[in-house]
Structure formats: structure tokens, C-alpha cells
Design a protein around this motif. Sequence first.
Motif, PDB file in Angstrom:
ATOM      1  N   ARG A  52       0.831  -1.218   0.000  1.00 43.86           N
ATOM      2  CA  ARG A  52       0.000   0.000   0.000  1.00 43.86           C
ATOM      3  C   ARG A  52       0.861   1.262   0.000  1.00 43.86           C
ATOM      4  O   ARG A  52       0.588   2.226  -0.700  1.00 43.86           O
ATOM      5  CB  ARG A  52      -0.964  -0.006   1.191  1.00 43.86           C
ATOM      6  N   LYS A  53       1.943   1.224   0.789  1.00 41.68           N
ATOM      7  CA  LYS A  53       2.836   2.393   0.824  1.00 41.68           C
ATOM      8  C   LYS A  53       3.512   2.617  -0.540  1.00 41.68           C
ATOM      9  O   LYS A  53       3.643   3.747  -1.001  1.00 41.68           O
ATOM     10  CB  LYS A  53       3.908   2.206   1.904  1.00 41.68           C
ATOM     11  N   LEU A  54       3.901   1.519  -1.144  1.00 44.08           N
ATOM     12  CA  LEU A  54       4.562   1.624  -2.454  1.00 44.08           C
ATOM     13  C   LEU A  54       3.589   2.176  -3.501  1.00 44.08           C
ATOM     14  O   LEU A  54       3.917   3.043  -4.307  1.00 44.08           O
ATOM     15  CB  LEU A  54       5.089   0.243  -2.887  1.00 44.08           C
ATOM     16  N   GLU A  55       2.382   1.653  -3.435  1.00 40.86           N
ATOM     17  CA  GLU A  55       1.369   2.084  -4.398  1.00 40.86           C
ATOM     18  C   GLU A  55       1.140   3.592  -4.307  1.00 40.86           C
ATOM     19  O   GLU A  55       1.007   4.287  -5.326  1.00 40.86           O
ATOM     20  CB  GLU A  55       0.059   1.338  -4.115  1.00 40.86           C
ATOM     21  N   LYS A  56       1.141   4.093  -3.071  1.00 42.67           N
ATOM     22  CA  LYS A  56       0.959   5.536  -2.871  1.00 42.67           C
ATOM     23  C   LYS A  56       2.097   6.329  -3.533  1.00 42.67           C
ATOM     24  O   LYS A  56       1.855   7.331  -4.212  1.00 42.67           O
ATOM     25  CB  LYS A  56       0.879   5.862  -1.366  1.00 42.67           C
ATOM     26  N   SER A  60       1.658   9.016  -6.610  1.00 40.56           N
ATOM     27  CA  SER A  60       1.980  10.433  -6.427  1.00 40.56           C
ATOM     28  C   SER A  60       3.282  10.800  -7.124  1.00 40.56           C
ATOM     29  O   SER A  60       3.591  11.965  -7.300  1.00 40.56           O
ATOM     30  CB  SER A  60       2.093  10.753  -4.945  1.00 40.56           C
ATOM     31  N   GLY A  61       4.049   9.784  -7.494  1.00 39.96           N
ATOM     32  CA  GLY A  61       5.332  10.065  -8.133  1.00 39.96           C
ATOM     33  C   GLY A  61       6.400  10.478  -7.129  1.00 39.96           C
ATOM     34  O   GLY A  61       7.481  10.916  -7.488  1.00 39.96           O
ATOM     35  N   GLU A  62       6.086  10.345  -5.837  1.00 35.85           N
ATOM     36  CA  GLU A  62       7.092  10.691  -4.821  1.00 35.85           C
ATOM     37  C   GLU A  62       8.141   9.603  -4.718  1.00 35.85           C
ATOM     38  O   GLU A  62       7.884   8.445  -5.033  1.00 35.85           O
ATOM     39  CB  GLU A  62       6.414  10.857  -3.459  1.00 35.85           C
ATOM     40  N   SER A  63       9.335  10.011  -4.218  1.00 38.22           N
ATOM     41  CA  SER A  63      10.372   8.985  -4.126  1.00 38.22           C
ATOM     42  C   SER A  63      10.125   8.083  -2.915  1.00 38.22           C
ATOM     43  O   SER A  63       9.462   8.467  -1.948  1.00 38.22           O
ATOM     44  CB  SER A  63      11.751   9.626  -4.060  1.00 38.22           C
ATOM     45  N   LEU A  64      10.701   6.900  -3.000  1.00 34.00           N
ATOM     46  CA  LEU A  64      10.492   5.896  -1.961  1.00 34.00           C
ATOM     47  C   LEU A  64      11.188   6.308  -0.670  1.00 34.00           C
ATOM     48  O   LEU A  64      12.323   6.770  -0.700  1.00 34.00           O
ATOM     49  CB  LEU A  64      11.127   4.573  -2.423  1.00 34.00           C
ATOM     50  N   THR A  65      10.513   6.128   0.434  1.00 34.75           N
ATOM     51  CA  THR A  65      11.169   6.406   1.702  1.00 34.75           C
ATOM     52  C   THR A  65      12.055   5.213   2.051  1.00 34.75           C
ATOM     53  O   THR A  65      11.818   4.099   1.601  1.00 34.75           O
ATOM     54  CB  THR A  65      10.130   6.629   2.821  1.00 34.75           C
ATOM     55  N   ARG A  66      13.073   5.486   2.867  1.00 33.44           N
ATOM     56  CA  ARG A  66      14.054   4.438   3.192  1.00 33.44           C
ATOM     57  C   ARG A  66      13.387   3.210   3.808  1.00 33.44           C
ATOM     58  O   ARG A  66      13.794   2.093   3.549  1.00 33.44           O
ATOM     59  CB  ARG A  66      15.115   4.972   4.163  1.00 33.44           C
ATOM     60  N   ASP A  67      12.355   3.440   4.635  1.00 30.82           N
ATOM     61  CA  ASP A  67      11.772   2.284   5.351  1.00 30.82           C
ATOM     62  C   ASP A  67      11.107   1.289   4.418  1.00 30.82           C
ATOM     63  O   ASP A  67      11.034   0.102   4.732  1.00 30.82           O
ATOM     64  CB  ASP A  67      10.788   2.762   6.438  1.00 30.82           C
ATOM     65  N   TRP A 150      15.189   6.006  -8.953  1.00 31.33           N
ATOM     66  CA  TRP A 150      14.015   5.319  -9.491  1.00 31.33           C
ATOM     67  C   TRP A 150      12.845   6.265  -9.694  1.00 31.33           C
ATOM     68  O   TRP A 150      12.468   6.999  -8.791  1.00 31.33           O
ATOM     69  CB  TRP A 150      13.623   4.167  -8.550  1.00 31.33           C
ATOM     70  N   ASP A 151      12.276   6.220 -10.886  1.00 30.83           N
ATOM     71  CA  ASP A 151      11.016   6.912 -11.168  1.00 30.83           C
ATOM     72  C   ASP A 151       9.926   5.882 -10.947  1.00 30.83           C
ATOM     73  O   ASP A 151       9.633   5.074 -11.824  1.00 30.83           O
ATOM     74  CB  ASP A 151      11.019   7.396 -12.630  1.00 30.83           C
ATOM     75  N   SER A 152       9.357   5.889  -9.740  1.00 37.00           N
ATOM     76  CA  SER A 152       8.444   4.793  -9.401  1.00 37.00           C
ATOM     77  C   SER A 152       7.139   4.851 -10.185  1.00 37.00           C
ATOM     78  O   SER A 152       6.331   3.928 -10.118  1.00 37.00           O
ATOM     79  CB  SER A 152       8.173   4.776  -7.894  1.00 37.00           C
ATOM     80  N   SER A 153       6.912   5.935 -10.957  1.00 43.41           N
ATOM     81  CA  SER A 153       5.691   5.951 -11.776  1.00 43.41           C
ATOM     82  C   SER A 153       5.851   5.103 -13.041  1.00 43.41           C
ATOM     83  O   SER A 153       4.909   4.925 -13.805  1.00 43.41           O
ATOM     84  CB  SER A 153       5.303   7.392 -12.129  1.00 43.41           C
ATOM     85  N   SER A 154       7.063   4.600 -13.277  1.00 44.61           N
ATOM     86  CA  SER A 154       7.268   3.708 -14.421  1.00 44.61           C
ATOM     87  C   SER A 154       7.756   2.361 -13.890  1.00 44.61           C
ATOM     88  O   SER A 154       8.716   2.303 -13.121  1.00 44.61           O
ATOM     89  CB  SER A 154       8.310   4.328 -15.366  1.00 44.61           C
ATOM     90  N   PRO A 155       7.090   1.283 -14.250  1.00 45.04           N
ATOM     91  CA  PRO A 155       7.381   0.007 -13.585  1.00 45.04           C
ATOM     92  C   PRO A 155       8.746  -0.593 -13.931  1.00 45.04           C
ATOM     93  O   PRO A 155       9.282  -0.392 -15.010  1.00 45.04           O
ATOM     94  CB  PRO A 155       6.255  -0.913 -14.081  1.00 45.04           C
ATOM     95  N   VAL A 156       9.256  -1.323 -12.945  1.00 50.10           N
ATOM     96  CA  VAL A 156      10.491  -2.091 -13.114  1.00 50.10           C
ATOM     97  C   VAL A 156      10.178  -3.300 -13.993  1.00 50.10           C
ATOM     98  O   VAL A 156       9.088  -3.869 -13.916  1.00 50.10           O
ATOM     99  CB  VAL A 156      10.976  -2.558 -11.721  1.00 50.10           C
ATOM    100  N   PHE A 157      11.126  -3.672 -14.840  1.00 44.05           N
ATOM    101  CA  PHE A 157      10.845  -4.802 -15.729  1.00 44.05           C
ATOM    102  C   PHE A 157      12.110  -5.610 -15.998  1.00 44.05           C
ATOM    103  O   PHE A 157      13.221  -5.158 -15.681  1.00 44.05           O
ATOM    104  CB  PHE A 157      10.234  -4.294 -17.043  1.00 44.05           C
ATOM    105  N   ILE A 158      11.929  -6.781 -16.568  1.00 47.39           N
ATOM    106  CA  ILE A 158      13.084  -7.617 -16.915  1.00 47.39           C
ATOM    107  C   ILE A 158      13.262  -7.566 -18.421  1.00 47.39           C
ATOM    108  O   ILE A 158      12.336  -7.884 -19.181  1.00 47.39           O
ATOM    109  CB  ILE A 158      12.861  -9.077 -16.469  1.00 47.39           C
TER     110      ILE A 158
END
Length: 729
Positions: A52-56, A60-67, A150-158
Motif C-alpha cells: 500500500r505504501k509503495l502504491e501511494k 503520487s510520483g514521490e520517491s520511496l522512503t528508506r523504510d 528510481w522513477d516509481s511511476s514507471s514500472p520495473v521490468f526484466i
Amino acid sequence: MNHSARQQAIALIQNRKIDLPVLPSEDIMDVFGSHVFSKKVMLHYLSQDIYRKLEKCMESGESLTRDIASPVANAIKAWAIDNGVTHFTHWFQPLTGLAAEKHESFLEISEGEPIYNFSGEELIQQEPDASSFPHGGLRSTFEARGYTAWDSSSPVFIFHTKYGKTLCIPTIFVSFRGEALDYKIPLLRSISLLDNAATKVCQIFDKQIQRVVPTLGMEQEFFLIDEAFFNLRPDLILTGRTLLGTSSAKDQQLADHYFGSIPERVYAFMNQIEHEAHKIGIPLKTRHNEVAPGQYECAPFFEEINVAIDHGLMLMDIMDRAARQHNFRTVFHEKPFSGINGSGKHNNWSLQSNTGRNLLSPGKVPKDNLMFLAFFTSVIRAVSEHSDLLRASIASAGNDQRLGGHEAPPPIISVFIGSELTRVLEEIVSPPRKKKANANNPYLKLGISKIPELFLDNTDRNRTSPFAFTGNKFEFRAVGASANSSNPMMVLNTIVADQLIKFDKLVRGKINRGRKKELAVLDAIKENVMASKSIRFEGDGYSPSWIQEARKRGLGHVETTPEALSSYLSTQSLKLFTSLKVFSESELRARYEVMLENYIAQVRIESNILNEIVSTQILPVAFSYEKELLENLQLHHQMDWEEDFIVEGKEMVKSLRVRIEDILRMLKDMQGEKERIEKMRSKQEIATAYAERIVPYLNKIRNQSDELEGILPDARWPLPKYREMLFIK
Ligand code: ADP
Ligand code: MG
């Protein structure tokens, strides 16, 4: 001898086999997104809470918090390793225009033993040794550090190639002092700016709307050239276009390639790229032959703009790799072959609300149409006020060759909206006197009875327009095929946001002063329409009369990149970008420098390689043939023919000599010119001089060389000819 290489290439191509499976065996439903760290995968590898935190953050396009970075990194690692991945990379978009990657293994040594490791830090931020990327002065050597995040608004992929699997993390690329060094940061800034501005306007009409995102669907045009031919053309290899070559007797006159049946080998290639694209979630949907022989197009279904652009770049990479497996080369240059169509990347752009509504889709009820018209006319006005910036956003050495020729829009920015909408806009400004009475029509009393009847299945097509409304989206057709669309889309987002901010202010001001909401909106729409009349053009953009007409209207007709780019630094543009915080002034100036450098390098390379090919491949053939002709004449001379008998033979040698002399002189002059130019001080001067003084030499030398191609023996011509590259498959 060289000619045998050309003949060998033809023989080789005739025996090519399709050795890859024509159809991948898996079902699309199983394949699609199977290599994406998607929501489904996240739910499998992450706890509900972290998810849920990641989804937020992603929304919002905010960067990931360390936790949450650590658990997320662990989940990604586990998923990647489960899928056989060994390396990861931060995947970013420096100002070279290409995507960049530096791979690192998960492997680490702990107490002498190999282990897999991937930390939260590595996911969020990296410091690639990337000091060689263009920065336009933003990174002095002592502060040369650049970071990717990381631009978390664009998904990680292989990313799965024939030889390995790599975990790709889409990232931004930023300097030590926080300045943008890439295409993504300004794009993201423009997206959030536009979201705020558009949402505010939406709320005048519909309070449910909390978020607006731009959507983008890109049609990618390209050529496929057999690698045996490609490798014999140093110009194609180094510059992406043919600097020489006479037209094929037959090219696109019969329009028999367009939408024709796709050749088998190309079909196999298309199937493969679709399969690869689908794996990483690129919704590739259409494929067809384009107008020029050897030219094709593919297009994915539209997506949120940031993801669409990442996908567009990945798709080009996939296409390049797949082409090689099928012994082709993809050519993305805007004008690889003179005399036939060039390639564009049509950017279909619209705005979508969180309630699922396309804001550029005319609605069925009057209220919706008012909102549609608010957005529609604001976009047109934005283009009208900043057409120079849009022109700048698509400027490149390649596009300079394409714009204005063969099914490409001219380098004059105008907007096409079709006859129905033109009528509607005109009636808003001057309502028709006679109105049909319709008691149910709530707008009758407003004097705009026509608006609610707006039905659009707009099938109008005007291929000559650089910026056309196509029913429920705008299509920016002037974008070049090789371009990273971030730049034009960043500009479009920004100018539209600016316009919407003004629109909102105007309307709310009027409402506050007691004007009825609908009327206030209509006033603002009317202002938009009146202020942007001159940018609307429904006629033929190819006709010479349009150039006259455009001049009368005060529209820019900018033919070269250096001139176009200067618009980035106009007082108006600087104010726009800095006040809306899409660029700081130093970022914008740096970017301008980089774009000039790119242009200069491009033309410089073209002139160097042209010089080399002509001097070392074409002229030697011309000399030896000339010698033969002279010897032949000598023999005739010995025959004691009458004086005027061998006139044509002499003429032939003469015309050969004239061309050889001409070419030699022009090569020398071009070289001298270049030396003078390189001594100039500012990049702007150098770029302008390259455009005005070197590019004309490229064309003139080419013309003479092409004449030689028509004279010299076919068997000795060293370069694959147009008819061969475009037709032999
Ligand atoms: P054309 O007739 O020009 O080939 P298409 O209808 O095939 O046009 O659409 C071209 C592109 O426009 C596709 O990528 C499509 O997904 C995209 N497109 C359609 N609707 C939208 C939209 N609302 N926003 C952005 N792109 C869109
Ligand atoms: Mg289209």
C-alpha cells in the motif's frame, strides 16, 4: 573489387531463410506483462502494508522512503532471481537521446562465498560514472557526479535478450546540485504541472475529478534494410541516412506498398517484436506497410505519457535487436532516402481524468461539451502562443531533411481541426442569427444553440498538418521518427498547463464578480478562439501558397534546427519555463547548448563521411572509367574518322570530367569552409554556419555524385543502389 561486394550482397539476400519461429507458441494473455514488476507480482512478493505504501508513492510520483526501500528491493530481487535474472541496471535517458544503462551483477562476495545482494539503496539511487554524457556545462569536473534515482511511476521490468536477462529500473538522471541531466525530469515536472492546472479547470465542471494525466500513443515509422546492403553503406551506418543515391526508377509512385501485404521476413520480424514488447507490457497493437518501399509502421495502444515514452524507447531497442536476428537493420532516421517519404513518430496526445474521462472527447450532453471546448480551445491557443517552442521541440538535423517533403508536415506549425469544429468555433465567436427553436436546449438562451448538437465522428484527415485534431486527441505529426518524444511532450504539457492556469483564473475571476458559471466559461472559450484564429489552417500544407499565407498571418516558417532552437531562450520561453518551474534558467541554457552540440556533431559527421565516400569510393571509379573512355577515344582517333563523327563520345568524357572537377572543387571548398567555421566562438554561430554553409554543400555534392551514378558502369558502382535497398528482400 567493390562491385563484387554489392553483387554478393544481392546473392546473399536471395538465399535468406526465416530461421526464427514465425509465431511464438504462447498465448498473448500469458505473455503480456509477464516480465513486469506489476501490481499482481507486487502483491505476491510484498506484504499488504508495504504494498500500500509503495502504491501511494507510485501514484503520487514521490520517491520511496528508506523504510520501504529495503523490503521493496528484496521483493524485486526475489522476483528477479526467480526469473533467472543475474544483473540489474538503472535505465535512464541522458541528453544523447538514447536510453543508457550500466549493468551490475547481483553477485557479491561475503566471507569468501558468493551471494546475491540487492539493497534498498541500490534500488533507489545509483551514482553511475557518467561524466561523459552531455550536460551543457551543468557539471564542472569537480562536481561531475550525476545520480540516477528510481522513477516509481514507471514500472520495473526484466529485459530479456537472446543472451541474458537484466532487471531494468527506469530512473531519472540528476546532477550533484539537483539539476536535470536527462529528458525524464522535465517531462515529469510538466506532467505534474499539467495535472494541477487541468484538475482545477475540471473542477469548475465536475468536482469528482481529482487528477488528470496526459495520455500518449506513438505511431513509429521506420525502414527495414537488409544488413548485407546496410553494411556496404558507410553513410547509413554512421549517420542513419543515405548521403548519396539516385532515386529508383520506381519508388512510391504507384502507392503499391502502402497497407500492402507484409513480406514474410518482415512479418516474422513484426511477430517477434510484438512478442518481446508484450512481455515487458508494451501494448503493441498495429503494424502495417507504410507508403515508401521498405517502410513500415507499428503503434502501441496509448498509455499514461511517462510510461508510453519509456515504452517507446524500449520498443526501439527491441526493434533494433530483433532486426539483427532477421538480418535486417532498422532505420529510424527522419529522412533516410531522398525523394521518398521520411519517417515520423506521430504523437497522439490527450488528457484523461481519474474518473476515466477523455477530456478531449466531445460529449453527448451540452454540459460535457462546454468542458470539452474549454480544453480543446485552450490547447489550440497554447499552440498558437508558443508555436515557436513546439517547432523547437522537434528540431533535429534529421527532421530538417524531412519536414516539408513527401507526406511530412511543413516546418510551419499550424492546427487542423476539421470543418465541423471550425464551424462550431466560428459560431461561438459570431452566433448565427437564425436559430432553430428547441425547448430542450438549455443553451438556446445563451445564443449558442449549436454547441449541444456537436457530434463528432471526425474522420477528417489532413496529412499535411503538423498538429491535427483527430476526433478525441491531438496528433502531433511533426515529431521525428528517431526522437525521444519527451521533449515535444514536455513542451506541449507545459504550454497547455500555462494556458489552463490562465483560463481558470479568468473564469473564476468572472464568477467571483457575479457572472453565471456557464457564461463565464463561454467568455473564456470565446477569448481562446479569437486569440488563436491565425494558427488554425484547414488547407493543403504542402502548397506554396500556404507559405505566403502563413507569412501574412505572422506564423513562423523555420527551416533549420539552429534557428528553431533559439526559441528556447526567447524572453517569453524563459519566463514560461522558469515561472512554471519546468526548468531553471541554467538548466534551460545547458540544454540549449547540448542540442546545438548534437546538431553540429551530426552535420560535421555527415560532411566528413560524405567527403570520405566520394573521395575513396566514387571518384576512383569515375577516374578509371574516364581513362577507359579516353583510351577508347584515342583508338577512334587512330581510325581517322572525320572530325565531327565522334562528337557524342567526346561529350560523354566531357560531362564526366565536368562532374569530377565540380566535385573535387566542392569538396575542397567545403573543407575550407569547415575550418573557418570551427574557429568561430559561440556554439550558436557554429551551428548556424553549419546549417547555412555546410548543408548546402552536402546537397550539391550529392547531386553531382548522383549524376555520376547515372553515367558510371552499374557493375562498378560501389554502393548498393536505392532500387536494391528498397526493393530486394
Ligand atoms: P491513425 O488513424 O492515425 O493510425 P489510430 O486511431 O490508429 O490513428 O490511433 C493512433 C494512436 O492514437 C494509437 O496509438 C492509439 O492508441 C492512440 N490514441 C487513441 N486514443 C488516444 C487517447 N485518448 N490519447 C492518446 N492516444 C490515443
Ligand atoms: Mg495517425
